[in-house]
Structure formats: structure tokens, C-alpha cells
Write a protein that holds these residues in place. Structure first.
Motif, mmCIF file in Angstrom:
data_model
loop_
_atom_site.group_PDB
_atom_site.id
_atom_site.type_symbol
_atom_site.label_atom_id
_atom_site.label_comp_id
_atom_site.label_asym_id
_atom_site.label_seq_id
_atom_site.Cartn_x
_atom_site.Cartn_y
_atom_site.Cartn_z
ATOM 1 N N PRO A 10 0.827 -1.217 0.000
ATOM 2 C CA PRO A 10 0.000 0.000 0.000
ATOM 3 C C PRO A 10 0.856 1.260 0.000
ATOM 4 O O PRO A 10 1.953 1.295 0.566
ATOM 5 C CB PRO A 10 -0.794 -0.113 1.308
ATOM 6 N N ALA A 11 0.328 2.310 -0.609
ATOM 7 C CA ALA A 11 0.939 3.634 -0.575
ATOM 8 C C ALA A 11 0.121 4.539 0.341
ATOM 9 O O ALA A 11 -1.058 4.281 0.605
ATOM 10 C CB ALA A 11 1.005 4.230 -1.978
ATOM 11 N N LEU A 12 0.753 5.613 0.815
ATOM 12 C CA LEU A 12 0.017 6.620 1.562
ATOM 13 C C LEU A 12 -0.823 7.472 0.608
ATOM 14 O O LEU A 12 -1.886 7.977 0.998
ATOM 15 C CB LEU A 12 0.996 7.489 2.355
ATOM 16 N N ALA A 13 -0.365 7.639 -0.607
ATOM 17 C CA ALA A 13 -1.138 8.372 -1.610
ATOM 18 C C ALA A 13 -2.538 7.767 -1.745
ATOM 19 O O ALA A 13 -2.706 6.538 -1.727
ATOM 20 C CB ALA A 13 -0.423 8.336 -2.964
ATOM 21 N N ASP A 14 -3.520 8.645 -1.820
ATOM 22 C CA ASP A 14 -4.929 8.282 -2.009
ATOM 23 C C ASP A 14 -5.585 7.711 -0.754
ATOM 24 O O ASP A 14 -6.741 7.289 -0.806
ATOM 25 C CB ASP A 14 -5.107 7.295 -3.171
ATOM 26 N N LYS A 15 -4.872 7.694 0.357
ATOM 27 C CA LYS A 15 -5.451 7.214 1.608
ATOM 28 C C LYS A 15 -6.157 8.357 2.348
ATOM 29 O O LYS A 15 -5.797 9.534 2.212
ATOM 30 C CB LYS A 15 -4.374 6.627 2.514
ATOM 31 N N SER A 16 -7.145 7.998 3.158
ATOM 32 C CA SER A 16 -7.813 8.947 4.050
ATOM 33 C C SER A 16 -7.212 8.801 5.445
ATOM 34 O O SER A 16 -7.110 7.688 5.967
ATOM 35 C CB SER A 16 -9.314 8.671 4.097
ATOM 36 N N VAL A 17 -6.803 9.930 6.027
ATOM 37 C CA VAL A 17 -6.143 9.940 7.328
ATOM 38 C C VAL A 17 -7.017 10.692 8.327
ATOM 39 O O VAL A 17 -7.533 11.775 8.025
ATOM 40 C CB VAL A 17 -4.753 10.604 7.245
ATOM 41 N N LEU A 18 -7.156 10.127 9.509
ATOM 42 C CA LEU A 18 -7.899 10.756 10.606
ATOM 43 C C LEU A 18 -6.925 11.050 11.742
ATOM 44 O O LEU A 18 -6.266 10.136 12.242
ATOM 45 C CB LEU A 18 -9.013 9.824 11.091
ATOM 46 N N ILE A 19 -6.795 12.313 12.120
ATOM 47 C CA ILE A 19 -5.912 12.713 13.219
ATOM 48 C C ILE A 19 -6.770 12.969 14.446
ATOM 49 O O ILE A 19 -7.605 13.890 14.459
ATOM 50 C CB ILE A 19 -5.109 13.980 12.856
ATOM 51 N N VAL A 20 -6.588 12.153 15.477
ATOM 52 C CA VAL A 20 -7.354 12.279 16.719
ATOM 53 C C VAL A 20 -6.464 12.978 17.745
ATOM 54 O O VAL A 20 -5.540 12.394 18.292
ATOM 55 C CB VAL A 20 -7.810 10.902 17.230
ATOM 56 N N GLY A 21 -6.762 14.247 17.986
ATOM 57 C CA GLY A 21 -5.938 15.089 18.845
ATOM 58 C C GLY A 21 -5.281 16.155 17.992
ATOM 59 O O GLY A 21 -4.146 16.014 17.553
ATOM 60 N N TYR A 22 -6.026 17.225 17.734
ATOM 61 C CA TYR A 22 -5.545 18.218 16.779
ATOM 62 C C TYR A 22 -5.068 19.473 17.509
ATOM 63 O O TYR A 22 -5.647 20.556 17.378
ATOM 64 C CB TYR A 22 -6.617 18.548 15.744
ATOM 65 N N GLY A 23 -3.997 19.296 18.303
ATOM 66 C CA GLY A 23 -3.303 20.437 18.860
ATOM 67 C C GLY A 23 -2.136 20.786 17.973
ATOM 68 O O GLY A 23 -2.159 20.538 16.757
ATOM 69 N N SER A 24 -1.079 21.318 18.571
ATOM 70 C CA SER A 24 0.062 21.741 17.765
ATOM 71 C C SER A 24 0.768 20.547 17.124
ATOM 72 O O SER A 24 1.267 20.642 15.997
ATOM 73 C CB SER A 24 1.045 22.546 18.613
ATOM 74 N N ILE A 25 0.801 19.404 17.814
ATOM 75 C CA ILE A 25 1.428 18.222 17.215
ATOM 76 C C ILE A 25 0.559 17.672 16.095
ATOM 77 O O ILE A 25 1.054 17.313 15.020
ATOM 78 C CB ILE A 25 1.719 17.160 18.287
ATOM 79 N N GLY A 26 -0.740 17.608 16.311
ATOM 80 C CA GLY A 26 -1.627 17.146 15.258
ATOM 81 C C GLY A 26 -1.524 18.010 14.017
ATOM 82 O O GLY A 26 -1.511 17.502 12.886
ATOM 83 N N ALA A 27 -1.437 19.329 14.213
ATOM 84 C CA ALA A 27 -1.290 20.234 13.066
ATOM 85 C C ALA A 27 0.041 20.016 12.363
ATOM 86 O O ALA A 27 0.122 20.075 11.124
ATOM 87 C CB ALA A 27 -1.424 21.683 13.533
ATOM 88 N N ALA A 28 1.112 19.754 13.141
ATOM 89 C CA ALA A 28 2.424 19.496 12.533
ATOM 90 C C ALA A 28 2.408 18.198 11.736
ATOM 91 O O ALA A 28 3.081 18.090 10.694
ATOM 92 C CB ALA A 28 3.502 19.443 13.617
ATOM 93 N N ILE A 29 1.655 17.223 12.207
ATOM 94 C CA ILE A 29 1.513 15.975 11.440
ATOM 95 C C ILE A 29 0.828 16.258 10.107
ATOM 96 O O ILE A 29 1.266 15.780 9.050
ATOM 97 C CB ILE A 29 0.733 14.930 12.263
ATOM 98 N N GLU A 30 -0.224 17.065 10.143
ATOM 99 C CA GLU A 30 -0.899 17.378 8.879
ATOM 100 C C GLU A 30 0.021 18.159 7.937
ATOM 101 O O GLU A 30 -0.022 17.956 6.709
ATOM 102 C CB GLU A 30 -2.190 18.170 9.113
ATOM 103 N N ASP A 31 0.855 19.044 8.496
ATOM 104 C CA ASP A 31 1.832 19.753 7.664
ATOM 105 C C ASP A 31 2.649 18.770 6.833
ATOM 106 O O ASP A 31 2.906 18.989 5.643
ATOM 107 C CB ASP A 31 2.804 20.561 8.529
ATOM 108 N N ARG A 32 3.062 17.692 7.466
ATOM 109 C CA ARG A 32 3.956 16.735 6.806
ATOM 110 C C ARG A 32 3.207 15.740 5.936
ATOM 111 O O ARG A 32 3.812 15.065 5.099
ATOM 112 C CB ARG A 32 4.822 16.046 7.862
ATOM 113 N N LEU A 33 1.898 15.649 6.113
ATOM 114 C CA LEU A 33 1.097 14.811 5.220
ATOM 115 C C LEU A 33 0.835 15.492 3.881
ATOM 116 O O LEU A 33 0.546 14.822 2.882
ATOM 117 C CB LEU A 33 -0.250 14.484 5.873
#
Length: 320
Positions: free
Chosen positions: A142-165
Motif C-alpha cells: 500500500p501507498a500513503l497516496a490516495d489514503k484517508s487519514v484521521l488525526i485524533v488530537g488536533y493540537g500543535s502536534i496534530g497540526a504538525a503531522i498534517e503539515d507533513r502529510l
């Protein structure tokens, strides 16, 4: 504003000589004492006005001096979470500010999150085992491309994770926090929306603080709502996940997991989680990288400069 106590000690887990930008002791009235959790205290806890908690030393060490810190005005963690110090907060006098390390761990934790996602999806643990066995384990992964991601806990770390996604061409990123709100990227859903969001996610990332509300948030019902073949990534705290419920799902082969934190932790030898199918375990290294120390030192210097000047502290998460 100069701290006026006759003795105004600051306990630091890093030697003061290694931290640039600390307030001058003569001008501020602060005396810097080094304590990184050893058996002997560096001074009388009653004289400590600012306590920087030793990093990654556990609850017993973190709270050990708190009851005797009758003059303390601020407690500073070097972690994003505060669960390791909350058991001792009842021993503090009213008005003590508890500050976390927002701004210190975002880069490292987000990096590891992407590492865990990519390694798990692309079968890297199996390749490493194949290399050890001199086996060529080619295949389709599997690739990460075309996947749906759910971030549970959207503080500063959650936002930084989305930055890198962002560069990975994900089909969708959904966000969940304690309460709903709007962001420039899109809506942040409340925890109550999880039952509707979980069946849509290929990857579920946990980056939430450990609180009474989030302890065992990931229980049998949560896991059952995840889609077949989904990946659970925990960079939060081990007890956010019910380990027994997770083991049932892993043993069935229905989902996979990548865990930087576990319950119990450290994971003891012989624990079934070590060898459960489809699980990748890392030893709570989300924040312990070369990025930690310079950011931690900058935070300490900035906070103590504010403290000595009588200014508002950053990252105050509660006041006793």
C-alpha cells in the motif's frame, strides 16, 4: 521585575551553563540548581520558585519534590503531555502555573508519525527481517497516496503531522479534538463525531493528550468501527489505547498498528504485543531526537526571562 525572595531557586534538568539566554542571576535574583532526577535534591525544595521537571524520568521522579515546594510559582514540563505530573498537583499551593512544552516536540513527533505510517504501509519491518534472513521479499504494498487519514488530537502536534502529510497526496485528512472548531485547513470535529469518521479512515493517528476523557478512548467499540485493513498509529500515550482490545483486533488480522507508546510502558519482555501480527513498536522516541535539546533550551530561557520580568508565561495549561 526582579524576583524578591531571599532565596529564589530554579531547578533545571539541564545545567544552566549549557542554556544561553537565561536571566542574569545577579539582576534577576534567581539561583540555578541542576537536578535531573537523582536521589539527592540540589537544594531545599522550599526555596524553589520555578521547577523544570526532569524529562522522561516518569511520574515518581517528577512529583517527588512537589509536596515540599512551598514557594514554587511555576512548574514547567519538557513534554507536551502533563499526565506524569498531575498526580502531584494536589500537593501544591493555589496559584501555581503548570506549563507544558508546546513548540518543543512538534517537529520530532510529526517526523516519527510519518515514519511509522510509511514504514507500516510499505512493509519496511518485513524488509528488515528479510535482509536479516537474506530473503528478497518483493511484492505490491500500500501507498500513503490516495489514503484517508484521521488525526485524533488536533493540537500543535496534530497540526504538525498534517503539515507533513501535505506532500503525500492523501485523499482526505480529517481532524478531531476535544471540541469542534474551524481552521484554515478545514473543520476540526469533536470527539463525539468519531463513530461516523472512523469507518472512513485508512490511517488513524492518535496524538491526543492523556486525560480522564481520552484514557482507553480506543476501546473495542472504537477499533470495531475502523475499516478492515486500516492502520492505527499511536504517538500519544499508551493508555489512550485499551491494549487487550487492540490485541484482539491484531490477532484477527483485521487491522494493523504502529505504536511509539504502549500500555504498559516500557513494554516488558514476553508481552504479547511484541509479536502480535501487523504491529510495529518503537520505544517512545517521538520527542527524543537531536531537535529536542535546542528547542527545550530556548523554551526554558524564554520562560525564565518572562518569569523574572513578571510577564505572562507561555503554554500555561492549568493553574492550581
Amino acid at each position: 521585575m526582579r524576583v524578591e525572595d531571599t532565596t529564589a531557586d530554579v531547578w533545571l534538568p539541564i545545567p544552566a551553563a549549557e542554556i544561553e539566554g537565561l536571566p542574569d542571576p545577579g539582576a534577576s535574583g534567581l539561583r540555578y540548581l541542576h537536578w535531573d532526577g537523582g536521589p539527592d535534591f540540589p537544594g531545599d525544595p522550599a526555596d524553589c520558585v520555578y521547577y523544570v521537571v526532569p524529562y522522561m524520568k516518569g511520574t515518581e521522579i517528577a512529583v517527588r519534590p512537589l509536596a515540599a515546594m512551598t514557594s514554587v510559582r511555576a512548574v514547567q514540563t519538557l513534554s507536551a503531555g502533563i499526565d506524569h505530573v498531575t498526580p502531584g498537583l494536589g500537593d501544591l499551593r493555589p496559584g501555581v502555573r503548570l506549563c507544558n512544552a508546546k513548540g518543543v516536540h512538534e517537529a520530532s513527533t510529526a517526523e516519527l508519525t510519518l515514519t511509522l505510517i510509511l514504514a507500516s504501509l510499505r512493509g519496511v519491518p518485513g524488509f528488515v527481517r528479510g535482509q536479516d534472513a537474506e530473503e528478497w521479499r518483493a511484492g505490491f504494498y500500500p501507498a500513503l497516496a490516495d489514503k484517508s487519514v484521521l488525526i485524533v488530537g488536533y493540537g500543535s502536534i496534530g497540526a504538525a503531522i498534517e503539515d507533513r502529510l501535505a506532500p503525500f497526496e492523501c485523499a482526505r485528512v480529517a481532524r478531531v479534538a476535544r471540541s469542534a472548531r474551524a481552521t484554515e485547513r478545514g473543520p476540526v470535529h469533536a470527539l463525539a463525531d468519531l463513530p461516523a469518521l472512523l469507518p472512513q479512515a485508512d490511517v488513524v493517528v492518535l496524538s491526543t493528550p492523556l486525560t480522564a476523557q481520552t484514557r482507553h478512548l480506543v476501546d473495542a467499540d472504537f477499533l470495531a468501527r475502523m475499516k478492515d485493513g486500516a492502520l492505527l498509529v499511536n504517538v500519544a500515550r499508551g493508555p489512550v489505547v485499551d491494549t487487550k482490545a487492540l490485541l484482539v483486533e491484531l490477532e484477527s488480522g483485521r487491522i494493523t498498528a504502529a505504536l511509539d507508546v504502549t500500555d504498559p510502558e516500557p513494554l516488558p519482555s514476553g508481552h504479547p504485543l511484541w509479536h502480535a501480527p501487523g504491529v510495529l513498536v518503537t520505544p517512545h522516541v517521538g520527542g527524543s531526537t537531536s531537535a529536542f535539546m535546542p528547542r527545550a533550551k530556548r523554551l526554558i530561557a524564554d520562560q525564565l526571562s518572562r518569569f523574572a520580568a513578571g510577564e505572562e508565561l507561555r503554554n500555561v495549561v492549568l493553574t492550581t
